[in-house]
Enzyme design. Structure first.
Site, PDB file in Angstrom:
ATOM      1  N   ARG A   1       0.822  -1.219   0.000  1.00  0.00           N
ATOM      2  CA  ARG A   1       0.000   0.000   0.000  1.00  0.00           C
ATOM      3  C   ARG A   1       0.859   1.274   0.000  1.00  0.00           C
ATOM      4  O   ARG A   1       0.481   2.299   0.573  1.00  0.00           O
ATOM      5  CB  ARG A   1      -0.954   0.036   1.204  1.00  0.00           C
TER       6      ARG A   1
ATOM      7  N   SER B   1     -10.405  -0.499   4.017  1.00  0.00           N
ATOM      8  CA  SER B   1      -9.633  -0.812   5.225  1.00  0.00           C
ATOM      9  C   SER B   1      -8.990   0.447   5.779  1.00  0.00           C
ATOM     10  O   SER B   1      -8.324   1.181   5.051  1.00  0.00           O
ATOM     11  CB  SER B   1      -8.545  -1.840   4.903  1.00  0.00           C
TER      12      SER B   1
ATOM     13  N   GLU C   1      -3.851   3.032   6.909  1.00  0.00           N
ATOM     14  CA  GLU C   1      -3.803   2.879   5.448  1.00  0.00           C
ATOM     15  C   GLU C   1      -4.454   4.114   4.806  1.00  0.00           C
ATOM     16  O   GLU C   1      -3.997   4.614   3.788  1.00  0.00           O
ATOM     17  CB  GLU C   1      -4.545   1.604   5.027  1.00  0.00           C
TER      18      GLU C   1
HETATM   19  C1  LIG Z   1     -15.495  -0.135  -0.370  1.00  0.00           C
HETATM   20  C2  LIG Z   1     -14.013   0.050  -0.529  1.00  0.00           C
HETATM   21  C3  LIG Z   1     -13.213  -1.048  -0.816  1.00  0.00           C
HETATM   22  C4  LIG Z   1     -11.825  -0.901  -0.960  1.00  0.00           C
HETATM   23  N1  LIG Z   1     -11.079  -2.007  -1.262  1.00  0.00           N
HETATM   24  C5  LIG Z   1      -9.748  -1.870  -1.409  1.00  0.00           C
HETATM   25  C6  LIG Z   1      -8.939  -3.004  -1.723  1.00  0.00           C
HETATM   26  O1  LIG Z   1      -9.407  -4.112  -1.899  1.00  0.00           O
HETATM   27  N2  LIG Z   1      -7.608  -2.817  -1.851  1.00  0.00           N
HETATM   28  C7  LIG Z   1      -7.026  -1.587  -1.694  1.00  0.00           C
HETATM   29  O2  LIG Z   1      -5.793  -1.481  -1.826  1.00  0.00           O
HETATM   30  N3  LIG Z   1      -7.765  -0.494  -1.384  1.00  0.00           N
HETATM   31  C8  LIG Z   1      -9.101  -0.604  -1.256  1.00  0.00           C
HETATM   32  N4  LIG Z   1      -9.858   0.499  -0.947  1.00  0.00           N
HETATM   33  C9  LIG Z   1      -9.209   1.799  -0.722  1.00  0.00           C
HETATM   34  C10 LIG Z   1      -9.058   2.697  -1.980  1.00  0.00           C
HETATM   35  O3  LIG Z   1     -10.024   2.367  -2.953  1.00  0.00           O
HETATM   36  C11 LIG Z   1      -7.652   2.599  -2.573  1.00  0.00           C
HETATM   37  O4  LIG Z   1      -6.664   3.039  -1.653  1.00  0.00           O
HETATM   38  C12 LIG Z   1      -7.502   3.394  -3.864  1.00  0.00           C
HETATM   39  O5  LIG Z   1      -6.250   3.093  -4.418  1.00  0.00           O
HETATM   40  C13 LIG Z   1      -7.628   4.913  -3.699  1.00  0.00           C
HETATM   41  O6  LIG Z   1      -7.770   5.470  -5.004  1.00  0.00           O
HETATM   42  P1  LIG Z   1      -8.477   6.875  -5.218  1.00  0.00           P
HETATM   43  O7  LIG Z   1      -8.456   7.184  -6.664  1.00  0.00           O
HETATM   44  O8  LIG Z   1      -9.786   6.896  -4.554  1.00  0.00           O
HETATM   45  O9  LIG Z   1      -7.424   7.831  -4.480  1.00  0.00           O
HETATM   46  P2  LIG Z   1      -7.696   8.923  -3.348  1.00  0.00           P
HETATM   47  O10 LIG Z   1      -8.324   8.265  -2.181  1.00  0.00           O
HETATM   48  O11 LIG Z   1      -8.365  10.091  -3.923  1.00  0.00           O
HETATM   49  O12 LIG Z   1      -6.183   9.305  -2.987  1.00  0.00           O
HETATM   50  C14 LIG Z   1      -5.342   8.353  -2.355  1.00  0.00           C
HETATM   51  C15 LIG Z   1      -3.898   8.904  -2.361  1.00  0.00           C
HETATM   52  O13 LIG Z   1      -3.421   8.955  -3.706  1.00  0.00           O
HETATM   53  C16 LIG Z   1      -3.082  10.293  -4.078  1.00  0.00           C
HETATM   54  N5  LIG Z   1      -3.517  10.456  -5.475  1.00  0.00           N
HETATM   55  C17 LIG Z   1      -4.710  10.081  -6.021  1.00  0.00           C
HETATM   56  N6  LIG Z   1      -4.716  10.320  -7.337  1.00  0.00           N
HETATM   57  C18 LIG Z   1      -3.518  10.873  -7.649  1.00  0.00           C
HETATM   58  C19 LIG Z   1      -2.912  11.354  -8.850  1.00  0.00           C
HETATM   59  N7  LIG Z   1      -3.543  11.308 -10.036  1.00  0.00           N
HETATM   60  N8  LIG Z   1      -1.653  11.872  -8.773  1.00  0.00           N
HETATM   61  C20 LIG Z   1      -0.986  11.937  -7.599  1.00  0.00           C
HETATM   62  N9  LIG Z   1      -1.504  11.481  -6.427  1.00  0.00           N
HETATM   63  C21 LIG Z   1      -2.745  10.958  -6.455  1.00  0.00           C
HETATM   64  C22 LIG Z   1      -3.811  11.200  -3.106  1.00  0.00           C
HETATM   65  O14 LIG Z   1      -3.091  12.407  -2.915  1.00  0.00           O
HETATM   66  C23 LIG Z   1      -3.791  10.338  -1.838  1.00  0.00           C
HETATM   67  O15 LIG Z   1      -2.558  10.453  -1.167  1.00  0.00           O
HETATM   68  C24 LIG Z   1     -11.234   0.380  -0.808  1.00  0.00           C
HETATM   69  C25 LIG Z   1     -12.045   1.488  -0.537  1.00  0.00           C
HETATM   70  C26 LIG Z   1     -13.421   1.337  -0.400  1.00  0.00           C
HETATM   71  C27 LIG Z   1     -14.276   2.535  -0.122  1.00  0.00           C
END
Ligand SMILES: Cc1cc2nc3c(=O)[nH]c(=O)nc-3n(C[C@H](O)[C@H](O)[C@H](O)COP(=O)(O)OP(=O)(O)OC[C@H]3O[C@@H](n4cnc5c(N)ncnc54)[C@H](O)[C@@H]3O)c2cc1C
Length: 321
Positions: free
Chosen positions: A174, A224, A294
């Protein structure tokens, strides 16, 4: 912060909003206003915004689909750049899938399946943008983005583009170097393998079924909350420590999956932080294990806020990674 000057807004194609509540852009449905909120429609938009922020000494925060974020109810100062659907073009070139960072993972996995390219199905059901997924090295079902990423194109805060190879990205559980760089992920190339679309579909459906059985998908959450400690599952420790169902305001430790905190109504960011603190304490007292966050905690501070941010580390200045 004042509004963007007309000489900037007139050149931006994407959406610009002022005092936009960030709860509209997080899966936890929590988060106060962003001074300036922008969803760029092109890399040129991003470059213009970065230039404006630099010249005016404004902080920049980049978000994707907001599915791993706890944003303060006090909101965010400066410019929030959301890399979303407007930067979500996806194309296939032979066995490579090339996606702009704002493409939703659900769409990307469906396109890979239709093209008969396998290897990404582990990610079905993760509600991320692909840029956020690569930054977090999101993973599930025994695989993670690091297994399929070939290159990532980033734009640094001086608006210069760099193509980084997977080896440059220092992927871990992660985590990736992208979390420590002051840069916007703009495009990702995935290396996938030819595979029968029916087989991809079978695996994907099984992964989705498991999610529905084990996760509280009908309530707002950020997935998580804590990382799994080595050799352990954070959810198991939280459950054994007796924290399932624990509640602060409308923030509740899920009965279905103890590593999820759900928003059962109008949870405040401080409710979630307090609950995080209590869960940590209970696990520490019972097992002597310090759970690491996380989710990323961002926004204008209060005392508890600062403490949570200290537990997740912060970004160094550009280039000092
Ligand atoms: C129901 C549910 C289930 C989930 N299941 C999983 C799972 O199975 N496995 C898992 O690993 N995670 C899971 N997650 C967590 C989440 O989906 C992941 O961490 C995902 O990678 C976050 O992506 P995001 O686009 O929403 O990023 P955000 O939450 O918007 O940002 C996360 C981080 O990435 C940075 N960021 C985002 N986009 C960019 C960009 N384009 N350039 C630079 N920095 C950027 C942000 O600054 C921040 O630090 C889950 C979440 C939910 C709500």
């Amino acid at each position: 912060m004042s509004y963007l000057p007309q000489r900037v807004t007139s050149r931006i194609e994407g959406k610009i909003l002022y005092n936009e509540p960030l709860r509209n852009h997080t899966t936890w449905r929590i988060g106060g206003p962003a001074d300036v909120f922008i969803e760029p429609a092109s890399r040129k938009d991003i470059a213009l915004l970065l230039e404006f922020a630099r010249e005016n000494n404004q902080p920049v925060t980049v978000i994707g689909n907001g599915s791993n974020l706890l944003v303060s109810d006090n909101g965010l100062k400066g410019v929030v750049i959301k890399i979303g659907d407007a930067l979500g073009h996806v194309r296939i070139v032979e066995e490579k899938l090339i996606a702009e960072a704002g493409a939703k993972l659900g769409r990307v996995t469906a396109i890979a399946q239709a093209a008969g390219l396998g290897g990404l199905e582990f990610a079905v059901g993760i509600p991320a943008s692909i840029g956020g997924a690569v930054t977090m090295n999101a993973g599930a079902n025994g695989a993670a983005m690091a297994d399929v990423v070939d290159t990532v194109t980033v734009m640094d805060y001086q608006a210069r583009e760099h193509v980084l190879s997977a080896a440059d990205l220092d992927f871990g559980y992660r985590t990736s170097r992208l979390q420590r760089l002051e840069a916007v992920v703009v495009e990702i190339e995935l290396r996938l393998a030819p595979c029968d679309p029916l087989e991809i579909r079978r695996r994907s459906e099984e992964y989705l079924r498991r999610r529905r059985v084990t996760q509280p998908l009908d309530s707002p959450s950020a997935g998580s909350v804590f990382k799994n400690p080595p050799g352990e599952a954070a959810g198991r420790l939280i459950e054994l420590a007796g924290a399932k169902g624990l509640r602060v305001g409308d923030a509740v430790v899920s009965e279905k999956h103890a590593n999820f905190i759900i928003n059962a109504g109008k949870a405040k960011s401080e409710d979630v932080l307090l609950l995080i603190g209590r869960v940590r304490e209970m696990v520490r007292d019972k097992f002597g294990i310090e759970l690491e966050l996380e989710v990323k905690v961002i926004g204008n501070s209060g005392a508890g806020w600062l403490d949570a941010i200290c537990h997740q580390g912060s970004k160094p200045l550009a280039g000092s990674d």
